[in-house]
Enzyme design. Structure first.
Site, PDB file in Angstrom:
ATOM      1  CD  GLN A  14     -13.158  -1.475  -9.050  1.00 34.03           C
ATOM      2  OE1 GLN A  14     -13.928  -1.615 -10.030  1.00 34.03           O
ATOM      3  NE2 GLN A  14     -13.368  -0.720  -7.998  1.00 34.03           N
ATOM      4  CB  ALA A  62      -7.359   3.946  -1.497  1.00 30.31           C
ATOM      5  CE1 TYR A 101      -6.517   8.839 -10.816  1.00 29.65           C
ATOM      6  CE2 TYR A 101      -4.814   7.629  -9.562  1.00 29.65           C
ATOM      7  CZ  TYR A 101      -5.476   8.117 -10.639  1.00 29.65           C
ATOM      8  OH  TYR A 101      -4.539   8.060 -11.936  1.00 29.65           O
ATOM      9  CB  THR A 103     -14.100   9.439  -2.702  1.00 28.97           C
ATOM     10  OG1 THR A 103     -15.380   9.121  -2.711  1.00 28.97           O
ATOM     11  CG2 THR A 103     -13.651  10.017  -1.375  1.00 28.97           C
ATOM     12  CE1 TYR A 127     -12.539   5.316   0.578  1.00 29.17           C
ATOM     13  CE2 TYR A 127     -14.508   6.411  -0.289  1.00 29.17           C
ATOM     14  CZ  TYR A 127     -13.079   5.856  -0.351  1.00 29.17           C
ATOM     15  OH  TYR A 127     -12.771   6.006  -1.868  1.00 29.17           O
TER      16      TYR A 127
HETATM   17  N1  LIG Z   1     -14.117   2.172  -5.726  1.00 34.36           N
HETATM   18  C1  LIG Z   1     -14.610   3.377  -5.682  1.00 34.36           C
HETATM   19  O1  LIG Z   1     -16.108   3.362  -6.091  1.00 34.36           O
HETATM   20  C2  LIG Z   1     -14.145   4.538  -5.772  1.00 34.36           C
HETATM   21  C3  LIG Z   1     -14.865   5.762  -5.727  1.00 34.36           C
HETATM   22  C4  LIG Z   1     -14.490   7.064  -5.747  1.00 34.36           C
HETATM   23  C5  LIG Z   1     -12.905   7.114  -5.414  1.00 34.36           C
HETATM   24  N2  LIG Z   1     -12.315   6.017  -5.405  1.00 34.36           N
HETATM   25  C6  LIG Z   1     -11.002   6.145  -4.962  1.00 34.36           C
HETATM   26  O2  LIG Z   1     -10.087   5.455  -6.382  1.00 34.36           O
HETATM   27  C7  LIG Z   1      -8.892   5.083  -6.125  1.00 34.36           C
HETATM   28  C8  LIG Z   1      -9.040   3.550  -6.728  1.00 34.36           C
HETATM   29  O3  LIG Z   1      -9.845   2.921  -6.165  1.00 34.36           O
HETATM   30  P1  LIG Z   1     -10.295   1.426  -6.801  1.00 34.36           P
HETATM   31  O4  LIG Z   1     -11.560   1.373  -6.977  1.00 34.36           O
HETATM   32  O5  LIG Z   1      -9.129   1.167  -7.693  1.00 34.36           O
HETATM   33  O6  LIG Z   1      -9.815   0.791  -5.220  1.00 34.36           O
HETATM   34  P2  LIG Z   1      -9.630  -0.985  -5.206  1.00 34.36           P
HETATM   35  O7  LIG Z   1     -10.034  -1.867  -6.320  1.00 34.36           O
HETATM   36  O8  LIG Z   1     -10.382  -1.129  -3.941  1.00 34.36           O
HETATM   37  O9  LIG Z   1      -8.147  -1.132  -4.939  1.00 34.36           O
HETATM   38  C9  LIG Z   1      -7.501  -0.509  -3.819  1.00 34.36           C
HETATM   39  C10 LIG Z   1      -6.040  -0.941  -3.945  1.00 34.36           C
HETATM   40  O10 LIG Z   1      -5.375  -0.525  -2.809  1.00 34.36           O
HETATM   41  C11 LIG Z   1      -4.719  -1.684  -2.179  1.00 34.36           C
HETATM   42  N3  LIG Z   1      -4.363  -1.309  -0.812  1.00 34.36           N
HETATM   43  C12 LIG Z   1      -5.229  -1.563   0.196  1.00 34.36           C
HETATM   44  N4  LIG Z   1      -4.571  -1.238   1.228  1.00 34.36           N
HETATM   45  C13 LIG Z   1      -3.327  -1.297   0.968  1.00 34.36           C
HETATM   46  C14 LIG Z   1      -2.207  -1.280   1.965  1.00 34.36           C
HETATM   47  N5  LIG Z   1      -1.973  -1.145   3.260  1.00 34.36           N
HETATM   48  N6  LIG Z   1      -0.958  -1.083   1.074  1.00 34.36           N
HETATM   49  C15 LIG Z   1      -0.858  -1.511   0.009  1.00 34.36           C
HETATM   50  N7  LIG Z   1      -1.987  -1.222  -0.838  1.00 34.36           N
HETATM   51  C16 LIG Z   1      -3.202  -1.430  -0.290  1.00 34.36           C
HETATM   52  C17 LIG Z   1      -5.538  -2.805  -2.520  1.00 34.36           C
HETATM   53  O11 LIG Z   1      -4.661  -4.023  -2.468  1.00 34.36           O
HETATM   54  P3  LIG Z   1      -5.311  -5.259  -1.999  1.00 34.36           P
HETATM   55  O12 LIG Z   1      -6.093  -5.797  -3.320  1.00 34.36           O
HETATM   56  O13 LIG Z   1      -4.231  -6.144  -1.647  1.00 34.36           O
HETATM   57  O14 LIG Z   1      -6.514  -5.397  -1.170  1.00 34.36           O
HETATM   58  C18 LIG Z   1      -6.025  -2.445  -3.879  1.00 34.36           C
HETATM   59  O15 LIG Z   1      -5.000  -3.030  -4.827  1.00 34.36           O
HETATM   60  C19 LIG Z   1      -8.900   5.004  -4.471  1.00 34.36           C
HETATM   61  O16 LIG Z   1      -8.106   6.519  -4.221  1.00 34.36           O
HETATM   62  C20 LIG Z   1     -10.058   5.114  -4.066  1.00 34.36           C
HETATM   63  O17 LIG Z   1     -10.391   5.960  -2.769  1.00 34.36           O
HETATM   64  C21 LIG Z   1     -12.825   4.844  -5.628  1.00 34.36           C
END
Ligand SMILES: NC(=O)c1ccc[n+]([C@@H]2O[C@H](COP(=O)([O-])OP(=O)(O)OC[C@H]3O[C@@H](n4cnc5c(N)ncnc54)[C@H](OP(=O)(O)O)[C@@H]3O)[C@@H](O)[C@H]2O)c1
Length: 297
Positions: A14, A62, A101, A103, A127
């Site tokens: 995202q 992540a 980033y 959480t 997580y």
């Molecule tokens: N989502 C939330 O509600 C939330 C809340 C608080 C903080 N955050 C933090 O914000 C940041 C961005 O989160 P987001 O919501 O954008 O997450 P996301 O949509 O789940 O995207 C995570 C990305 O990481 C990639 N990934 C996972 N495993 C991997 C690996 N082994 N090697 C390379 N890439 C890998 C995924 O690839 P694939 O597409 O191939 O799976 C995806 O592109 C993260 O640090 C997350 O912890 C997120």
């Protein structure tokens, strides 16, 4: 002046997708999806940084499957804890800045007022624990790294609460949504825009601002209130508030995860608007392609 090189990991996620789209205004972007850079593979992480020689690494990759992480703790730790540490080491070695980033799930949610950066951490789930370990691994390296904790990220692509609610709203007469967890929804594009604004055309200058910051929209909401705002003022589906105990999931969630963003505002001179503004902009934005492959160079 030479344009900076920016390595973005997790570029199909995202946030990563939005960063890969916005950061070219700040420098030459290398958008690395999982196929190009597997964060679970330490050698690949080292090789990617040494190959790209970036001025800035933006780690948007992540392991974000909060419930699955309870069973896949090793995989989650490799991506959320070990990889950020390696990125920090490699960044320090070449004098690059790292943006990472984290959480609100590093906190246990027992407070009733917004969490400052200095509040004690105590994650309730795997997580959150792996994300906290990632923060610690970066801090242990001690280079020019900025960690932005955020919460409840959504957008028009990928897996998120907004898309789930919109799908279920089209299928069901009634949605039962948890109303006793409070947090702040964050549109992934607002987070990417804030990141691009900080980076500007001189990412190296960010090294002076190394540290942990809370980056989030203002206001607060329960999942129930967020769902109501997504669906809008319609008779169907009915949105019914329920308690967390009535919707058991493998991973425990904090009851309260609102982040105090005063330090971010004081340091960088701007703040994100109320979460409802982000939602309004998101809902008005055109549909997204499913993949960022077109952006990978
Ligand atoms: N989502 C939330 O509600 C939330 C809340 C608080 C903080 N955050 C933090 O914000 C940041 C961005 O989160 P987001 O919501 O954008 O997450 P996301 O949509 O789940 O995207 C995570 C990305 O990481 C990639 N990934 C996972 N495993 C991997 C690996 N082994 N090697 C390379 N890439 C890998 C995924 O690839 P694939 O597409 O191939 O799976 C995806 O592109 C993260 O640090 C997350 O912890 C997120």
């Amino acid at each position: 002046m030479r344009r900076p090189t920016i390595l973005v990991t997790g570029s199909t996620g995202q946030l990563g997708f939005e960063l890969a789209r916005l950061l070219p205004r700040c420098g030459d972007v290398i958008a690395a999806d999982r196929a190009r850079l597997d964060l679970a593979d330490p050698d690949a992480v080292v090789a990617a940084v040494r190959g790209a020689k970036p001025d800035l690494i933006v780690n948007a990759g992540a392991y974000t499957a909060v419930d699955l992480a309870e069973k896949e703790a090793k995989e989650a730790a490799a991506i959320n804890a070990r990889a950020p540490g390696i990125l920090a080491e490699e960044a320090k070695r070449i004098g690059a800045v790292l943006i990472h980033y984290s959480t609100d799930y590093v906190f246990d949610g027992t407070r009733t007022t917004p969490y400052p950066e200095t509040a004690p951490t105590s994650p309730l789930n795997v997580y959150g624990a792996t994300k906290l370990d990632g923060e610690r691994a970066i801090a242990a390296v001690g280079g020019g790294a900025l960690i932005f904790r955020t919460s409840w990220v959504y957008g028009m692509r990928g897996k998120n609460f907004l898309l789930t609610i919109r799908r279920l709203a089209a299928e069901r007469e009634e949605l039962r949504i948890v109303s006793d967890q409070t947090g702040v929804p964050n549109w992934c594009r607002s987070l990417a825009e804030a990141t691009a604004r900080l980076v500007g055309d001189q990412p190296a200058a960010l090294a002076d601002r190394a540290g942990v910051y809370h980056l989030s929209a203002t206001g607060e909401a329960s999942w129930y209130e967020f769902a109501r705002a997504i669906v809008g003022n319609v008779a169907k589906p009915r949105i019914v508030p329920i308690a967390t105990v009535d919707y058991p999931l493998p991973a425990r969630r904090p009851a309260y995860g609102v982040l105090d963003t005063a330090l971010f505002r004081a340091t960088f001179g701007f703040a994100l608007p109320d979460w409802r503004d982000g939602l309004t902009r998101c809902l008005a934005s055109p549909p997204e392609p499913d993949s960022a492959f077109a952006l990978a160079n």
